[in-house]
Design an enzyme around this catalytic site. Structure first.
Site, PDB file in Angstrom:
ATOM      1  N   PHE A   1      42.021  53.527  36.645  1.00  0.00           N
ATOM      2  CA  PHE A   1      42.980  53.135  37.762  1.00  0.00           C
ATOM      3  C   PHE A   1      42.939  51.666  38.255  1.00  0.00           C
ATOM      4  O   PHE A   1      41.945  50.971  37.640  1.00  0.00           O
ATOM      5  CB  PHE A   1      42.427  53.801  39.093  1.00  0.00           C
ATOM      6  CG  PHE A   1      43.214  55.016  39.639  1.00  0.00           C
ATOM      7  CD1 PHE A   1      43.502  56.138  38.555  1.00  0.00           C
ATOM      8  CD2 PHE A   1      43.416  55.189  40.707  1.00  0.00           C
ATOM      9  CE1 PHE A   1      44.382  56.939  39.021  1.00  0.00           C
ATOM     10  CE2 PHE A   1      44.346  56.302  41.165  1.00  0.00           C
ATOM     11  CZ  PHE A   1      44.769  57.372  40.544  1.00  0.00           C
TER      12      PHE A   1
ATOM     13  N   GLN B   1      47.420  49.853  53.861  1.00  0.00           N
ATOM     14  CA  GLN B   1      47.644  49.913  52.374  1.00  0.00           C
ATOM     15  C   GLN B   1      49.212  50.337  52.282  1.00  0.00           C
ATOM     16  O   GLN B   1      49.572  51.191  52.555  1.00  0.00           O
ATOM     17  CB  GLN B   1      46.812  50.499  51.740  1.00  0.00           C
ATOM     18  CG  GLN B   1      47.142  50.401  50.104  1.00  0.00           C
ATOM     19  CD  GLN B   1      46.091  50.850  49.284  1.00  0.00           C
ATOM     20  OE1 GLN B   1      45.906  52.224  49.068  1.00  0.00           O
ATOM     21  NE2 GLN B   1      45.361  50.005  48.555  1.00  0.00           N
TER      22      GLN B   1
ATOM     23  N   HIS C   1      51.530  51.189  49.275  1.00  0.00           N
ATOM     24  CA  HIS C   1      51.394  51.474  47.740  1.00  0.00           C
ATOM     25  C   HIS C   1      52.667  50.828  47.054  1.00  0.00           C
ATOM     26  O   HIS C   1      53.779  50.895  47.460  1.00  0.00           O
ATOM     27  CB  HIS C   1      51.405  53.192  47.667  1.00  0.00           C
ATOM     28  CG  HIS C   1      50.990  53.544  46.342  1.00  0.00           C
ATOM     29  ND1 HIS C   1      51.743  53.180  45.118  1.00  0.00           N
ATOM     30  CD2 HIS C   1      49.755  54.156  45.875  1.00  0.00           C
ATOM     31  CE1 HIS C   1      51.094  53.700  44.194  1.00  0.00           C
ATOM     32  NE2 HIS C   1      49.869  54.245  44.531  1.00  0.00           N
TER      33      HIS C   1
ATOM     34  N   LEU D   1      55.456  59.112  46.334  1.00  0.00           N
ATOM     35  CA  LEU D   1      54.770  58.201  45.561  1.00  0.00           C
ATOM     36  C   LEU D   1      54.736  58.819  44.130  1.00  0.00           C
ATOM     37  O   LEU D   1      54.798  59.727  43.702  1.00  0.00           O
ATOM     38  CB  LEU D   1      53.229  58.734  46.331  1.00  0.00           C
ATOM     39  CG  LEU D   1      52.260  57.921  45.338  1.00  0.00           C
ATOM     40  CD1 LEU D   1      52.177  56.379  45.846  1.00  0.00           C
ATOM     41  CD2 LEU D   1      50.954  58.618  45.663  1.00  0.00           C
TER      42      LEU D   1
ATOM     43  N   GLU E   1      49.845  55.685  40.394  1.00  0.00           N
ATOM     44  CA  GLU E   1      49.125  54.602  39.915  1.00  0.00           C
ATOM     45  C   GLU E   1      49.063  54.768  38.522  1.00  0.00           C
ATOM     46  O   GLU E   1      48.839  53.864  37.558  1.00  0.00           O
ATOM     47  CB  GLU E   1      47.713  53.875  40.512  1.00  0.00           C
ATOM     48  CG  GLU E   1      47.399  52.429  40.135  1.00  0.00           C
ATOM     49  CD  GLU E   1      46.666  52.055  41.323  1.00  0.00           C
ATOM     50  OE1 GLU E   1      46.749  52.197  42.396  1.00  0.00           O
ATOM     51  OE2 GLU E   1      45.519  51.859  40.881  1.00  0.00           O
TER      52      GLU E   1
ATOM     53  N   ARG F   1      46.022  46.915  44.511  1.00  0.00           N
ATOM     54  CA  ARG F   1      47.438  47.260  45.051  1.00  0.00           C
ATOM     55  C   ARG F   1      47.840  46.339  46.125  1.00  0.00           C
ATOM     56  O   ARG F   1      49.250  46.196  46.228  1.00  0.00           O
ATOM     57  CB  ARG F   1      47.198  48.583  46.086  1.00  0.00           C
ATOM     58  CG  ARG F   1      47.017  49.849  45.084  1.00  0.00           C
ATOM     59  CD  ARG F   1      46.706  51.067  45.680  1.00  0.00           C
ATOM     60  NE  ARG F   1      46.591  52.140  45.053  1.00  0.00           N
ATOM     61  CZ  ARG F   1      46.368  53.270  45.096  1.00  0.00           C
ATOM     62  NH1 ARG F   1      46.051  53.693  46.449  1.00  0.00           N
ATOM     63  NH2 ARG F   1      46.066  54.263  44.525  1.00  0.00           N
TER      64      ARG F   1
ATOM     65  N   HIS G   1      51.139  53.684  52.869  1.00  0.00           N
ATOM     66  CA  HIS G   1      50.367  54.365  52.226  1.00  0.00           C
ATOM     67  C   HIS G   1      49.018  55.042  52.887  1.00  0.00           C
ATOM     68  O   HIS G   1      48.484  56.336  52.791  1.00  0.00           O
ATOM     69  CB  HIS G   1      49.926  54.256  50.788  1.00  0.00           C
ATOM     70  CG  HIS G   1      49.382  55.195  49.582  1.00  0.00           C
ATOM     71  ND1 HIS G   1      50.020  56.300  49.675  1.00  0.00           N
ATOM     72  CD2 HIS G   1      48.254  54.976  49.040  1.00  0.00           C
ATOM     73  CE1 HIS G   1      49.240  56.895  48.442  1.00  0.00           C
ATOM     74  NE2 HIS G   1      48.082  56.309  48.462  1.00  0.00           N
TER      75      HIS G   1
ATOM     76  N   ARG H   1      42.062  49.293  49.956  1.00  0.00           N
ATOM     77  CA  ARG H   1      41.212  50.267  49.292  1.00  0.00           C
ATOM     78  C   ARG H   1      41.969  50.450  47.662  1.00  0.00           C
ATOM     79  O   ARG H   1      42.765  50.110  47.457  1.00  0.00           O
ATOM     80  CB  ARG H   1      41.704  51.698  49.832  1.00  0.00           C
ATOM     81  CG  ARG H   1      41.224  53.021  49.260  1.00  0.00           C
ATOM     82  CD  ARG H   1      41.813  54.301  49.922  1.00  0.00           C
ATOM     83  NE  ARG H   1      42.908  54.449  49.804  1.00  0.00           N
ATOM     84  CZ  ARG H   1      43.504  55.360  48.625  1.00  0.00           C
ATOM     85  NH1 ARG H   1      42.644  55.985  47.968  1.00  0.00           N
ATOM     86  NH2 ARG H   1      44.780  55.577  48.625  1.00  0.00           N
TER      87      ARG H   1
END
Ligand SMILES: Cc1cc2nc3c(=O)[nH]c(=O)nc-3n(C[C@H](O)[C@H](O)[C@H](O)COP(=O)(O)OP(=O)(O)OC[C@H]3O[C@@H](n4cnc5c(N)ncnc54)[C@H](O)[C@@H]3O)c2cc1C
Lengths: 91, 589
Positions: free
Chosen positions: B121, B243, B245, B255, B258, B289, B356, B400
């Site tokens: 990730f 955040q 995304h 979404l 990722e 992000r 997000h 995050r």
């Protein structure tokens, strides 16, 4: 349950854990549910009792529910989402 | 006064998502009378959306993996305002918490050697950023959140947690000494209102992404716990930190994981250029992000966006080939067909940064105890706890990392449970709430029920969401935010005075949606004020008028006080117990 209460219940239950499902079910409840046949209404109510992950598999066409009436209602929801277009806004 | 039905428990958890059910499980296991109250059936909580996985250094993909590397990534990802003691706790206790889930029966995917599958990730590195990309996110296919909820629900049932399913918590009840002694809640099916009394009240109500017009969050994410805490006068931490995304599908907001970029997908502008190579030469599309989202917005604002209005970019996967796209990213094809009407194996997916995750929330210590500040000093709020996305412990700081939320849920849900269980064993005595105390918590709902004249929820919600989207989105600017704050000032009264036509009791969705909007408003206002007053750029908080990180003045948490509507500063913890402090550095990927 009277009609209004039942409709409210369906509205509450069409808000799910995933936005992907919300944007398909919420407008469907709002704009299509009342126009369905009694059988389809029944199937829709049963669909709402299913798991989010299953509903999501069906709505994105990954799997077809074994139960014929569920399969039928899933096709209708997919069709309605295509017709309406999917947006963020509340129905 | 109203005579309400009363239910009593040793501990009550508001929220049946991953955090709430992990906390309730811990307490139920030790035999305390524990309730988990949720406005939706627990397995329909938002945690079900988490498809990517749970990040944790269990050393499965790489036997040499080290929780300290994970800690380094998380501290760096947080842009140095994550609390290092909390991050240390999460990363080091994480493996134990994950193996416990495995033992409860969570069906993780496996490598051929039988060990838990881990995928790469964004923001993950080996050897403190020196050893290249790590693969640290444990997954149960693309349904990790679903598997987590089911495992926890079943295990809670076994341990006799009382589930109050489809109950809507309205407001906290406090006794005369200010201890939190429970909540007032509506049983949705009947409309009956009850006082749920408890020695420990845990808020695990999840996020509030619905304050924005464009979000990946489901409609249930309305920040109810934050609203309740703010109305009780408690301070909120880092509420400017949201955040975005990078890859929300343009239009629908849904979404795209990722994982697509982990598997080799990348972003392109209208010229077909892989622009992340310019912004993050090393990590490229797998940079943090916030970095990716800002780079996308910069491309769009500088005229290199795609589509007729030039207001999005493309996520390119077709070079991977049909085979790989379909086998490694099974969900993405259908998702993209359904919501963007393109087959990603043939054409790129239109994407745009989309709200997000809420990094801020109810400040807590590692035991889940809620904290507020009085005269600049931390004060524990007796009886109140928080965990999960609603809490700010703070492990995510200003940004995050993917997969770190699920870890946060299970580690700190568990930690709160352990602490409360110990407290209960030692004995907790709070004065009972008086009828007046309970009435106080019912007041907002009574006003809503009796209002005859007022505006309706859906119009006001739209206004609120577009105000937040326009003035408090990916890029922020003092002058615009001033306008946004003025709009919010006018909205407060209007939202407080919503009227609902439907006064029925059972399944009155209009009533709950109105109560939710009032919660969204509290979250939005806290966000707006904190965003306007943090005069720097850090992590997800990016200001055009203050483009630099300002460690001299802002290497700290912000604390928003609802009564004075003022922002104060709170120290970040730089004292982990077993490792050296990670000193703030310039953050590059
Ligand atoms: C699309 C998407 C994908 C994601 N993927 C990942 C991922 O792969 N990995 C990762 O780590 N994180 C991921 N996240 C983030 C993560 O899913 C969430 O942060 C996390 O699930 C929040 O869990 P929670 O337990 O705090 O709250 P939730 O799961 O949101 O649960 C909140 C609970 O509170 C209850 N509740 C709320 N208000 C009330 C009220 N007034 N009365 C009673 N009950 C109430 C709800 O019913 C619910 O049970 C993702 C997020 C999104 C949006």
């Amino acid at each position: 349950m009277d009609d209004r209460t039942e409709f409210n219940r369906l509205s509450w239950h069409s808000r799910r854990g995933m936005l992907e499902i919300d944007v398909m079910l919420m407008p469907f409840t709002q704009y299509h549910y009342r126009t369905l046949s009694t059988n389809d209404q029944l199937a829709y109510r049963r669909l709402l009792d299913c798991e989010d992950q299953d509903i999501w598999e069906w709505l994105r066409g990954f799997q077809v529910p074994q139960d014929e009436s569920l399969a039928r209602i899933v096709v209708k929801i997919r069709q309605a989402s295509c017709d309406l277009g999917v947006t963020q806004a509340d129905p | 006064m109203t005579a309400l039905r009363k239910l009593s428990f040793d501990a009550i958890v508001i929220g049946g998502g991953g955090a709430g059910m992990r906390a309730s499980l811990q307490m139920a296991q030790s035999g305390f009378k524990t309730a988990c109250l949720s406005k939706v059936f627990p397995t329909r909580s938002h945690t079900v959306s988490a498809q990517g996985g749970i990040t944790c250094a269990i050393a499965s993909a790489d036997p040499h993996d080290d929780w300290r590397w994970h800690m380094y990534d998380t501290v760096k990802g947080s842009d140095y305002i994550g609390d290092q003691d909390a991050i240390e706790y999460m990363c080091s206790v994480g493996p134990q918490a994950v193996f416990e889930l495995e033992h409860m029966g969570l069906p993780f995917s496996r490598f051929d050697n039988g060990r838990i599958y881990q995928r790469p990730f964004g923001g993950q590195s080996k050897d403190y950023g020196n050893g290249g990309q790590a693969a640290r996110t444990c997954a149960a296919a693309d349904r990790t959140g679903h598997a987590l909820l089911h495992t926890l629900y079943q295990t809670n049932l076994k341990n006799e947690t009382t589930f109050l399913n489809e109950w809507f918590a309205v407001d906290l009840v406090r006794n005369q000494s200010g201890d939190v002694v429970g909540v007032v809640a509506i049983e949705i099916e009947t409309g009956e209102v009850a006082f749920v009394e408890s020695k420990a009240t845990v808020l695990a109500t999840g996020g509030a992404g619905r304050i924005y017009a464009s979000t990946t969050n489901a409609h249930i994410n309305t920040g109810d716990g934050i609203g309740m805490a703010l109305r009780a006068g408690y301070a909120m931490q880092d509420m400017e930190m949201w955040q975005f995304h990078p890859t929300g599908i343009y239009g629908a907001g849904t979404l795209v994981t990722e994982g697509c970029r982990g598997e080799g997908g990348y972003l392109i502008n209208k010229d077909g250029e892989r622009f992340m190579e310019r912004y993050a030469p090393n990590a490229k599309d797998l940079a943090g992000r916030d970095v990716v989202a800002r780079s996308m917005m910069t491309e769009i604002l500088e005229g290199r966006g795609c589509g007729d209005s030039g207001d999005h970019v493309y996520l390119k996967l077709d070079h991977l080939g049909k085979e790989i796209v379909h086998s490694r990213l099974p969900g993405v094809t259908e998702l993209s067909k359904t919501f963007a009407h393109v087959d990603p194996a043939v054409k790129p997916i239109p994407v745009v940064p989309t709200c997000h995750y809420m990094m801020g929330g109810i400040p807590t210590n590692v035991n889940g105890q809620a904290i507020t500040q009085i005269d600049g000093k931390d004060q524990i709020i007796p009886g109140l706890y928080a965990c999960g996305e609603a809490a700010c412990v703070s492990v995510h700081g200003a940004n995050r990392l993917g997969g770190n939320s699920l870890l946060d849920l299970v580690v700190f849900g568990r930690a709160a449970g352990i602490f409360i269980q110990e407290q209960l064993q030692q004995g907790i005595e709070y004065a009972a709430a008086s009828a007046d105390d309970v009435d106080h918590a019912v007041a907002r709902m009574n006003t809503l029920n009796s209002n005859e004249k007022g505006e309706d929820t859906s119009t006001l919600k739209k206004e609120l969401q577009s105000c937040m989207q326009n003035y408090f989105g990916v890029f922020r600017d003092g002058e615009y935010m001033k306008k946004g704050r003025e709009e919010l000032n006018v909205m407060r009264e209007r939202i407080a005075n919503i009227a609902i036509e439907d006064k029925s009791k059972a399944f009155n969705t209009a009533r709950m949606e109105a109560l939710e909007l009032q919660n969204l408003f509290e979250v939005a206002e806290a966000t707006a004020i904190a965003a306007d007053e943090r005069t720097e750029s850090r992590g997800a908080h990016s200001r055009r008028d203050f483009p630099e990180r300002d460690d001299k003045n802002w290497l700290c948490h912000s604390l928003y006080h609802p009564d004075s509507k003022k922002l104060t500063r709170r120290d970040v913890n730089f004292s982990p117990n077993t490792v050296e402090t990670f000193q703030p550095k310039v953050r590059t990927y």
